[in-house]
Motif scaffolding. Structure first.
Motif, mmCIF file in Angstrom:
data_model
loop_
_atom_site.group_PDB
_atom_site.id
_atom_site.type_symbol
_atom_site.label_atom_id
_atom_site.label_comp_id
_atom_site.label_asym_id
_atom_site.label_seq_id
_atom_site.Cartn_x
_atom_site.Cartn_y
_atom_site.Cartn_z
ATOM 1 N N SER A 748 0.831 -1.208 0.000
ATOM 2 C CA SER A 748 0.000 0.000 0.000
ATOM 3 C C SER A 748 0.863 1.255 0.000
ATOM 4 O O SER A 748 0.557 2.237 -0.682
ATOM 5 C CB SER A 748 -0.958 -0.006 1.188
ATOM 6 O OG SER A 748 -0.234 -0.025 2.412
ATOM 7 N N LEU A 749 1.968 1.213 0.742
ATOM 8 C CA LEU A 749 2.869 2.364 0.771
ATOM 9 C C LEU A 749 3.459 2.596 -0.619
ATOM 10 O O LEU A 749 3.544 3.735 -1.090
ATOM 11 C CB LEU A 749 3.989 2.127 1.795
ATOM 12 C CG LEU A 749 5.049 3.240 1.886
ATOM 13 C CD1 LEU A 749 4.445 4.519 2.452
ATOM 14 C CD2 LEU A 749 6.236 2.798 2.731
ATOM 15 N N GLY A 750 3.833 1.517 -1.287
ATOM 16 C CA GLY A 750 4.408 1.634 -2.622
ATOM 17 C C GLY A 750 3.391 2.142 -3.636
ATOM 18 O O GLY A 750 3.708 2.968 -4.485
ATOM 19 N N GLN A 751 2.156 1.661 -3.529
ATOM 20 C CA GLN A 751 1.105 2.151 -4.437
ATOM 21 C C GLN A 751 0.928 3.653 -4.267
ATOM 22 O O GLN A 751 0.847 4.411 -5.237
ATOM 23 C CB GLN A 751 -0.218 1.447 -4.136
ATOM 24 C CG GLN A 751 -0.225 -0.035 -4.483
ATOM 25 C CD GLN A 751 -1.461 -0.753 -3.959
ATOM 26 O OE1 GLN A 751 -2.191 -0.210 -3.126
ATOM 27 N NE2 GLN A 751 -1.691 -1.968 -4.436
ATOM 28 N N ALA A 752 0.878 4.082 -2.995
ATOM 29 C CA ALA A 752 0.700 5.505 -2.718
ATOM 30 C C ALA A 752 1.899 6.294 -3.240
ATOM 31 O O ALA A 752 1.739 7.380 -3.807
ATOM 32 C CB ALA A 752 0.515 5.727 -1.217
ATOM 33 N N ALA A 753 3.093 5.739 -3.090
ATOM 34 C CA ALA A 753 4.303 6.428 -3.551
ATOM 35 C C ALA A 753 4.259 6.619 -5.064
ATOM 36 O O ALA A 753 4.575 7.699 -5.577
ATOM 37 C CB ALA A 753 5.540 5.634 -3.153
ATOM 38 N N VAL A 754 3.855 5.558 -5.774
ATOM 39 C CA VAL A 754 3.791 5.654 -7.235
ATOM 40 C C VAL A 754 2.719 6.670 -7.643
ATOM 41 O O VAL A 754 2.920 7.471 -8.562
ATOM 42 C CB VAL A 754 3.515 4.271 -7.869
ATOM 43 C CG1 VAL A 754 3.269 4.404 -9.370
ATOM 44 C CG2 VAL A 754 4.677 3.320 -7.607
ATOM 45 N N ALA A 755 1.595 6.672 -6.930
ATOM 46 C CA ALA A 755 0.532 7.625 -7.251
ATOM 47 C C ALA A 755 1.025 9.060 -7.037
ATOM 48 O O ALA A 755 0.761 9.940 -7.858
ATOM 49 C CB ALA A 755 -0.705 7.351 -6.400
ATOM 50 N N CYS A 756 1.738 9.290 -5.941
ATOM 51 C CA CYS A 756 2.263 10.635 -5.678
ATOM 52 C C CYS A 756 3.234 11.048 -6.780
ATOM 53 O O CYS A 756 3.191 12.182 -7.271
ATOM 54 C CB CYS A 756 2.972 10.685 -4.321
ATOM 55 S SG CYS A 756 1.828 10.601 -2.936
ATOM 56 N N ALA A 757 4.114 10.126 -7.171
ATOM 57 C CA ALA A 757 5.087 10.433 -8.224
ATOM 58 C C ALA A 757 4.371 10.706 -9.547
ATOM 59 O O ALA A 757 4.756 11.594 -10.309
ATOM 60 C CB ALA A 757 6.070 9.279 -8.375
ATOM 61 N N THR A 758 3.304 9.954 -9.811
ATOM 62 C CA THR A 758 2.540 10.161 -11.041
ATOM 63 C C THR A 758 1.906 11.553 -11.055
ATOM 64 O O THR A 758 1.930 12.250 -12.064
ATOM 65 C CB THR A 758 1.435 9.089 -11.160
ATOM 66 O OG1 THR A 758 2.038 7.805 -11.046
ATOM 67 C CG2 THR A 758 0.713 9.193 -12.496
#
Ligand code: ZN
Ligand code: ZN
Ligand code: FE
Length: 762
Positions: A748-758
């Motif tokens: 979940s942390l990684g998904q959120a990180a990718v979303a923020c970067a996107t």
């Protein structure tokens, strides 16, 4: 006469429920400063006046020496016209919720409280719910913000005069302790039968439960974040009964010991392990069993590790001391369901497992399982990040433009809410295999949104359309949904934890995760930069015979790998493994293989572990995911040096690690009569070598010298420590997970990180 100044100081971060206001009060009074302190939604507001140099020193002290469990993320200060305050006071919180503050974690009973608990002269002697400003329940009793008694499950208990006096006395160590309680006014214990009929109360309830445990019976105990099932850990009969009734054949149970010394009598303890055990998080710590460990074998069958924790509530302290031996403390659930928190629900679901209930009347607001950790490569690592840690945020390097939700994966689910530069990873939700767990996910997201005062409109989820977490994401209102590839999320989480924003080579090894080509990935080398990734290398594909069900059939995985090497007809092979198949099963598998029925391609490293485990005769049937791989790790002899080499072919798209060369080498060793300890070790060594080989090739091409090891396979201590040592020796910087688990609990942390970067790219 020096000039009097007034300053308004706003402190943000984890500053509520950690004794921050009493701390500010004492520091102000000590310096003769006047004014007030109060909780506001953004954190804590200090309005204070005094001489300029004293104020400066006061502010510096607050900033640099906050209470133990506080975490300050920012201090803003502005001057204001002096208004001649005459004293310093703590004001009740104003009910402004424009920007909610952080929520504190639960903190294990402190030493001062334990002393009182066992002091016959103390008015709280033997009281199972004592706590103070520095310890006690927080997250699991919190129903709203700001953190105040009225917004906790303690709101139903009116403080007695003595408690109120302590609560209001700034000199008392219970000053403004929100869950303050005593035998006069606080929660009380009850022992009940499985039909909820009361058997005993207060001290008698405790004594009765102790007697039941000593008699080999199973007691359901209401804890901080849910019910535990407890029994005598030294009794094979009691543990066997618990296993049967809980319907969990081999998954290890955790135990609780009275103190570090008692743990040390069972397991080998290094300094780091002892510190971790006794830390205020009080996680379950995986420890190596001693030779003659007196714990029943059935607690952790075939496993050299034992999960041990120390008491973290007064009730645990009382119980463990009275029982005088280690006690199994496993999640109060049926098989894979979420842990029970509600009393009626507990009786309903645990009534057929437990003989007696030891319960109380303080409701649990938030479900929270125990955290599980171990010391790996010299530092603590999570296997499950939950009670005692959730909902502490992980600080990010950049601020999210708007709140983001990552809904997590399918197994070991957690979710993650990002508010500005803070990522709040939830407690462990569990495997989303049943509706109970799915409901727990939705409830959890709801609770977090409320406590943190955010309504995320950007939602990140896994690529897999059938995960219940993905369905949850698709069912929520959102302005934007971002699908994140499973292994990309693993790598992004690891990079975020270390604040690394430059490109990293992620080695993501796990059981399953849907790839962008529709295959089931799991042996991946991804070059990750910001919101993008490139699949630079992967394990070669084999058919996953029978689909995801292969997880429970390592022998089938072995058959798939053998067919890939030797052709679909395995009758010519003479391997001990062939005995593992039912009559006609191999023929069925052959047809599946040839016609590609129910057999998606997979590059799963977890499944290759399964195959080798089965081939080596270590484990052919897995009762839980990862069992065969773990058994292979445990069987491996660390002193063996040889290794199986992967042929690495350079295709147009990516490097492909051919499993065929390894499988052929395993078959040859089995035929030569090599023991599993040798085969297992050579397999681990081969993986270490190929990780380094790929990393060196990728560095030569791209210049990337930072490698993140992630995915559930890296729960494997042998592989991780070998890979780290070999990579470091070749000059790589290696990132291991330290803040979230390497398994799917970190997705979940990684998904959120990718979303923020996107979003940053947009
Ligand atoms: Zn305390
Ligand atoms: Zn009281
Ligand atoms: Fe995974």
């Amino acid at each position: 006469m020096a000039q009097v100044m007034r300053r308004r100081i706003v402190i943000e971060g984890l500053v509520q429920g950690v004794g921050f206001r009493p701390f500010v009060y004492r520091e102000a009074v000590r310096r003769g400063l006047h004014g007030h302190v109060r909780n506001v939604s953004a954190g804590v507001l200090i309005d204070v006046e005094g001489q300029a140099d004293v104020l400066r020193e006061f502010t510096r002290h607050i900033r640099t020496s906050p209470p133990l469990h506080a975490a300050i993320s920012s201090v803003r200060s502005e001057s204001a016209p002096p208004c001649a305050y005459t004293s310093f006071v703590i004001e009740e919180s104003a009910d402004e919720a424009e920007n909610a503050t952080l929520v504190s974690n639960d903190i294990a009973t402190c030493d001062d409280c334990v002393r009182e608990l066992f002091d016959p002269a103390d008015r709280r002697f033997g009281y199972p719910f004592l706590n103070c400003t520095a310890c006690g329940p927080r997250f699991t009793i919190q129903q709203g913000v700001p953190y105040d008694r009225a917004r906790t499950t303690m709101s139903g208990f009116a403080m007695c005069g003595t408690c109120r006096a302590e609560y209001e006395n700034p000199e008392d160590r219970r000053f403004h302790a929100q869950p303050i309680a005593c035998p006069e006014c606080g929660p009380s214990l009850r022992a009940t039968a499985t039909d909820m009929a009361e058997l005993a109360s207060e001290r008698t309830a405790l004594a009765l439960s102790v007697a039941e445990l000593l008699a080999g019976r199973i007691v359901a105990i209401k804890g901080l974040g849910g019910y535990h099932l407890a029994c005598d850990a030294t009794s094979p009969e009691a543990v066997g009964t618990l296993r049967n009734r809980k319907n969990r054949e081999t998954k290890p149970f955790a135990i609780m010991t009275a103190d570090v010394d008692a743990a040390c009598a069972l397991c080998e303890l290094g300094v780091e392990e002892a510190e971790l055990l006794a830390s205020s998080t009080r996680p379950i710590v995986l420890l190596r069993k001693r030779e003659n460990c007196p714990i029943a074998d059935d607690v952790a069958p075939g496993n050299p590790w034992l999960g041990v924790m120390l008491p973290y509530t007064p009730l645990h302290h009382l119980l463990l001391r009275a029982v005088g031996r280690p006690v199994v403390m496993t999640s109060g659930n049926r098989s894979d369901e979420p842990i029970a928190t509600d009393d009626a629900d507990a009786v309903d679901r645990l009534g057929r497992i437990a003989d007696v209930f030891l319960t109380h009347d303080r409701p649990i607001a938030v479900r929270c399982d125990d955290s599980v950790m171990r010391v790996q490569s010299g530092a603590p690592a999570f296997l499950r990040r939950s009670r005692g840690c959730a909902p502490l945020p992980i600080l990010m390097k950049s601020r999210a433009a708007s709140p983001v939700l990552g809904v997590g994966g399918h197994l070991k689910n957690t979710f993650c809410l990002v508010r500005e530069d803070q990522a709040f990873v939830s407690q462990h939700i569990g495997d989303l295999e049943n509706l109970h767990a799915y409901a727990a996910l939705l409830d959890g997201i709801d609770q977090f949104s409320k406590l943190l005062g955010v309504a995320p409109r950007v939602i990140a989820h896994d690529l897999h359309p059938d995960y219940l977490s993905t369905r949850a994401a698709l069912g929520m209102p959102a302005t934007r949904r971002i699908a994140v590839q499973h292994h990309h999320a693993h790598v992004a989480a690891c990079a975020l934890e270390h604040g690394v924003s430059e490109p990293v080579l992620g080695v993501a090894f796990d059981g399953t995760g849907l790839g962008t080509d529709g295959a089931i990935w799991g042996g991946e080398f991804l070059l990750v930069e910001k919101h993008r990734f490139e699949r630079v290398a992967h394990l070669g594909y084999v058919p996953l015979l029978g689909g995801e069900g292969a997880v429970r059939h390592p022998a089938r995985m072995a058959a798939a790998h053998l067919m890939a090497v030797y052709g679909a007809d395995l009758r010519g092979l003479t391997l001990p493994l062939t005995d593992a198949f039912a009559r006609g099963e191999l023929e069925l598998l052959r047809q599946m293989y040839e016609r590609r029925l129910h057999s998606p391609h997979t590059s799963s490293m977890g499944r290759l572990f399964d195959a080798v485990s089965a081939l080596a005769g270590v484990c052919t049937v897995a009762r839980h995911e990862g069992e065969a791989a773990m058994a292979l790790e445990f069987a491996s002899d660390p002193a063996t040096t040889g290794s199986y080499g992967f042929d690495v072919s350079d295709t147009a798209d990516a490097l492909v690690l051919e499993p065929a060369s390894v499988i052929a080498a395993v078959v040859a060793d089995v035929a030569a009569g090599e023991p599993p300890s040798t085969i297992g070790a050579r397999f681990h060594n081969g993986l270490r070598d190929v990780i380094v080989d790929v990393a060196v090739r990728v560095r030569a091409r791209t210049g990337v010298g930072c490698v993140a090891l992630t995915g559930g396979v890296f729960q494997n201590v042998l592989l991780t420590e070998r890979a780290v040592a070999a990579l470091v020796a070749r000059g790589f910087k290696v990132l291991l997970h330290r803040r979230v688990p390497c398994n799917d609990g970190g997705l979940s942390l990684g998904q959120a990180a990718v979303a923020c970067a996107t979003m940053e790219m947009a």
